[in-house]
Design a protein around this motif. Structure first.
Motif, mmCIF file in Angstrom:
data_model
loop_
_atom_site.group_PDB
_atom_site.id
_atom_site.type_symbol
_atom_site.label_atom_id
_atom_site.label_comp_id
_atom_site.label_asym_id
_atom_site.label_seq_id
_atom_site.Cartn_x
_atom_site.Cartn_y
_atom_site.Cartn_z
ATOM 1 N N ALA A 145 0.822 -1.226 0.000
ATOM 2 C CA ALA A 145 0.000 0.000 0.000
ATOM 3 C C ALA A 145 0.843 1.257 0.000
ATOM 4 O O ALA A 145 0.385 2.318 0.419
ATOM 5 C CB ALA A 145 -0.922 -0.022 1.222
ATOM 6 N N ARG A 180 10.965 10.277 -9.262
ATOM 7 C CA ARG A 180 10.637 9.959 -7.864
ATOM 8 C C ARG A 180 9.278 9.260 -7.768
ATOM 9 O O ARG A 180 9.114 8.278 -7.040
ATOM 10 C CB ARG A 180 10.619 11.270 -7.050
ATOM 11 C CG ARG A 180 10.334 11.110 -5.587
ATOM 12 C CD ARG A 180 11.528 10.535 -4.851
ATOM 13 N NE ARG A 180 11.197 10.118 -3.496
ATOM 14 C CZ ARG A 180 11.740 9.088 -2.869
ATOM 15 N NH1 ARG A 180 12.671 8.352 -3.461
ATOM 16 N NH2 ARG A 180 11.395 8.771 -1.657
ATOM 17 N N VAL A 201 8.733 5.424 -6.299
ATOM 18 C CA VAL A 201 7.911 5.024 -5.144
ATOM 19 C C VAL A 201 6.725 4.157 -5.571
ATOM 20 O O VAL A 201 6.427 3.148 -4.929
ATOM 21 C CB VAL A 201 7.425 6.262 -4.346
ATOM 22 C CG1 VAL A 201 6.559 5.828 -3.173
ATOM 23 C CG2 VAL A 201 8.614 7.088 -3.852
ATOM 24 N N ASN A 202 6.060 4.529 -6.660
ATOM 25 C CA ASN A 202 4.812 3.838 -7.015
ATOM 26 C C ASN A 202 5.010 2.563 -7.829
ATOM 27 O O ASN A 202 4.153 1.678 -7.786
ATOM 28 C CB ASN A 202 3.896 4.781 -7.806
ATOM 29 C CG ASN A 202 3.320 5.873 -6.936
ATOM 30 O OD1 ASN A 202 2.558 5.620 -6.017
ATOM 31 N ND2 ASN A 202 3.721 7.110 -7.201
ATOM 32 N N LEU A 233 -2.010 -1.944 -4.091
ATOM 33 C CA LEU A 233 -2.841 -0.765 -4.321
ATOM 34 C C LEU A 233 -2.218 0.079 -5.417
ATOM 35 O O LEU A 233 -1.152 0.673 -5.245
ATOM 36 C CB LEU A 233 -2.985 0.057 -3.025
ATOM 37 C CG LEU A 233 -4.170 -0.371 -2.153
ATOM 38 C CD1 LEU A 233 -3.900 -1.735 -1.523
ATOM 39 C CD2 LEU A 233 -4.420 0.649 -1.079
ATOM 40 N N THR A 234 -2.884 0.071 -6.576
ATOM 41 C CA THR A 234 -2.453 0.982 -7.642
ATOM 42 C C THR A 234 -3.500 2.096 -7.663
ATOM 43 O O THR A 234 -3.691 2.745 -6.635
ATOM 44 C CB THR A 234 -2.240 0.240 -8.975
ATOM 45 O OG1 THR A 234 -3.454 -0.309 -9.448
ATOM 46 C CG2 THR A 234 -1.187 -0.840 -8.839
ATOM 47 N N ALA A 235 -4.219 2.298 -8.738
ATOM 48 C CA ALA A 235 -5.255 3.343 -8.753
ATOM 49 C C ALA A 235 -5.958 3.289 -10.101
ATOM 50 O O ALA A 235 -5.320 2.998 -11.127
ATOM 51 C CB ALA A 235 -4.630 4.730 -8.574
ATOM 52 N N TYR A 240 1.950 10.269 -12.018
ATOM 53 C CA TYR A 240 1.206 9.314 -11.182
ATOM 54 C C TYR A 240 0.492 8.286 -12.056
ATOM 55 O O TYR A 240 0.548 7.087 -11.789
ATOM 56 C CB TYR A 240 0.228 10.079 -10.299
ATOM 57 C CG TYR A 240 -0.517 9.223 -9.292
ATOM 58 C CD1 TYR A 240 0.143 8.661 -8.198
ATOM 59 C CD2 TYR A 240 -1.887 9.000 -9.412
ATOM 60 C CE1 TYR A 240 -0.552 7.893 -7.262
ATOM 61 C CE2 TYR A 240 -2.585 8.241 -8.478
ATOM 62 C CZ TYR A 240 -1.910 7.692 -7.412
ATOM 63 O OH TYR A 240 -2.605 6.939 -6.478
ATOM 64 N N LYS A 247 1.456 4.309 -11.992
ATOM 65 C CA LYS A 247 0.480 3.280 -11.605
ATOM 66 C C LYS A 247 0.244 2.302 -12.759
ATOM 67 O O LYS A 247 0.028 1.115 -12.539
ATOM 68 C CB LYS A 247 -0.833 3.926 -11.147
ATOM 69 C CG LYS A 247 -0.712 4.667 -9.808
ATOM 70 C CD LYS A 247 -0.262 3.754 -8.675
ATOM 71 C CE LYS A 247 -0.475 4.373 -7.306
ATOM 72 N NZ LYS A 247 0.039 3.531 -6.213
ATOM 73 N N PRO A 294 -8.605 1.393 -4.472
ATOM 74 C CA PRO A 294 -9.337 1.455 -3.192
ATOM 75 C C PRO A 294 -10.518 2.409 -3.172
ATOM 76 O O PRO A 294 -11.212 2.490 -2.160
ATOM 77 C CB PRO A 294 -8.248 1.944 -2.222
ATOM 78 C CG PRO A 294 -7.339 2.778 -3.067
ATOM 79 C CD PRO A 294 -7.345 2.154 -4.438
ATOM 80 N N GLY A 295 -10.759 3.157 -4.261
ATOM 81 C CA GLY A 295 -11.749 4.230 -4.202
ATOM 82 C C GLY A 295 -11.053 5.511 -3.782
ATOM 83 O O GLY A 295 -9.821 5.550 -3.674
ATOM 84 N N THR A 296 -11.822 6.558 -3.569
ATOM 85 C CA THR A 296 -11.227 7.819 -3.106
ATOM 86 C C THR A 296 -11.321 7.824 -1.584
ATOM 87 O O THR A 296 -12.407 7.759 -1.013
ATOM 88 C CB THR A 296 -11.952 9.025 -3.726
ATOM 89 O OG1 THR A 296 -11.943 8.858 -5.154
ATOM 90 C CG2 THR A 296 -11.246 10.327 -3.385
ATOM 91 N N THR A 350 -7.243 10.298 3.031
ATOM 92 C CA THR A 350 -5.883 10.155 3.556
ATOM 93 C C THR A 350 -5.083 11.381 3.093
ATOM 94 O O THR A 350 -5.624 12.271 2.423
ATOM 95 C CB THR A 350 -5.185 8.892 2.998
ATOM 96 O OG1 THR A 350 -5.013 9.064 1.587
ATOM 97 C CG2 THR A 350 -5.961 7.627 3.273
ATOM 98 N N SER A 351 -3.789 11.372 3.414
ATOM 99 C CA SER A 351 -2.956 12.502 2.999
ATOM 100 C C SER A 351 -2.981 12.680 1.472
ATOM 101 O O SER A 351 -2.778 13.769 0.949
ATOM 102 C CB SER A 351 -1.525 12.294 3.484
ATOM 103 O OG SER A 351 -1.043 11.074 2.990
ATOM 104 N N PHE A 352 -3.258 11.585 0.771
ATOM 105 C CA PHE A 352 -3.315 11.627 -0.684
ATOM 106 C C PHE A 352 -4.365 12.606 -1.201
ATOM 107 O O PHE A 352 -4.186 13.228 -2.241
ATOM 108 C CB PHE A 352 -3.725 10.236 -1.196
ATOM 109 C CG PHE A 352 -2.613 9.509 -1.864
ATOM 110 C CD1 PHE A 352 -1.633 8.896 -1.113
ATOM 111 C CD2 PHE A 352 -2.542 9.445 -3.238
ATOM 112 C CE1 PHE A 352 -0.605 8.223 -1.725
ATOM 113 C CE2 PHE A 352 -1.510 8.782 -3.859
ATOM 114 C CZ PHE A 352 -0.539 8.169 -3.094
ATOM 115 N N THR A 353 -5.503 12.653 -0.507
ATOM 116 C CA THR A 353 -6.657 13.379 -1.041
ATOM 117 C C THR A 353 -6.911 14.696 -0.313
ATOM 118 O O THR A 353 -7.923 15.340 -0.550
ATOM 119 C CB THR A 353 -7.916 12.483 -0.968
ATOM 120 O OG1 THR A 353 -8.052 12.039 0.388
ATOM 121 C CG2 THR A 353 -7.817 11.288 -1.898
#
Ligand SMILES: NC(=O)c1ccc[n+]([C@@H]2O[C@H](COP(=O)([O-])OP(=O)(O)OC[C@H]3O[C@@H](n4cnc5c(N)ncnc54)[C@H](OP(=O)(O)O)[C@@H]3O)[C@@H](O)[C@H]2O)c1
Length: 171
Positions: free
Chosen positions: A14, A39, A43-44, A70-72, A88, A92, A120-122, A125-128
């Motif tokens: 994740a 970068r 990470v991804n 967990l991709t997106a 991003y 992904k 995972p959906g929206t 978290t810090s992401f959103t």
């Protein structure tokens, strides 16, 4: 990972970033920056690849095991109707290809393995944080949804890409 012993019947990868600290996902081609892009890829895509590299020895033989990465959905090329977020999206998409390829290799020796990409959906978290207008679910709800999806998957779905309700996402 060298210190982990296993065997693990469920593994969730994740890790990820939307953009490096101090940067934001690109809105246009003009915003592409080589260092930031590298970068985001590291990470991804490369991070999960390194976890997957170490995973086969940690998975059981002769038992069902599931690995969810967990991709997106924004990593889906077929579902890209909005544009933007070059790094991003590309990272992904690369992660999805790595998961699919790992799933094929892992299933050669572990017929009961299920290795999949997950959206995972929206999630709140810090992401959103930077996107307050979007409907989001709590991390606990997102985690419950994904665990339910993983519980339902069989080896016939190995190498697939699924959202939080278990629906396949186009590549
Ligand atoms: N939130 C959403 O709406 C959403 C939507 C689609 C997909 N996703 C995906 O879901 C996954 C989890 O995201 P999240 O929403 O839970 O965001 P998050 O709370 O920011 O979690 C990201 C995780 O990645 C780890 N991480 C970041 N950089 C790392 C690095 N260089 N090395 C190792 N670990 C690193 C973080 O570890 P630390 O805590 O130690 O920094 C953290 O555990 C990500 O892959 C993301 O792309 C999220």
């Amino acid at each position: 990972m060298n210190r982990l012993r296993g065997p693990f019947e469920t593994v969730l990868i994740a890790s990820g970033i939307l953009a490096p600290e101090g940067a934001r996902p690109e809105k246009s081609l003009a915003e592409i920056d080589a260092e930031n892009m590298a970068r985001v890829m590291a990470v991804n895509a490369i991070g999960p690849a390194l976890v997957l590299k170490n995973l086969p020895r940690l998975l059981p033989h002769g038992l069902r095991c599931v690995v969810g990465v967990l991709t997106a959905r924004v990593g889906s090329i077929g579902d890209n109707h909005l544009g933007g977020w070059y790094s991003y999206r590309a990272a992904k998409a690369a992660a999805n290809q790595i998961v699919r390829t790992a799933a094929i290799e892992i299933a050669r020796k572990r017929k009961d393995a299920v290795v999949v990409s997950l959206h995972p959906g929206t999630v709140e978290t810090s992401f959103t944080k930077a996107y307050p207008g979007h409907p989001k679910v709590a991390p606990s709800e997102a985690a419950t949804n994904l665990v339910e999806v993983l519980d339902q998957l069989t080896s016939a779905q190995n190498g697939g890409f699924f959202d939080w309700v278990g629906k396949p996402v186009p590549w």
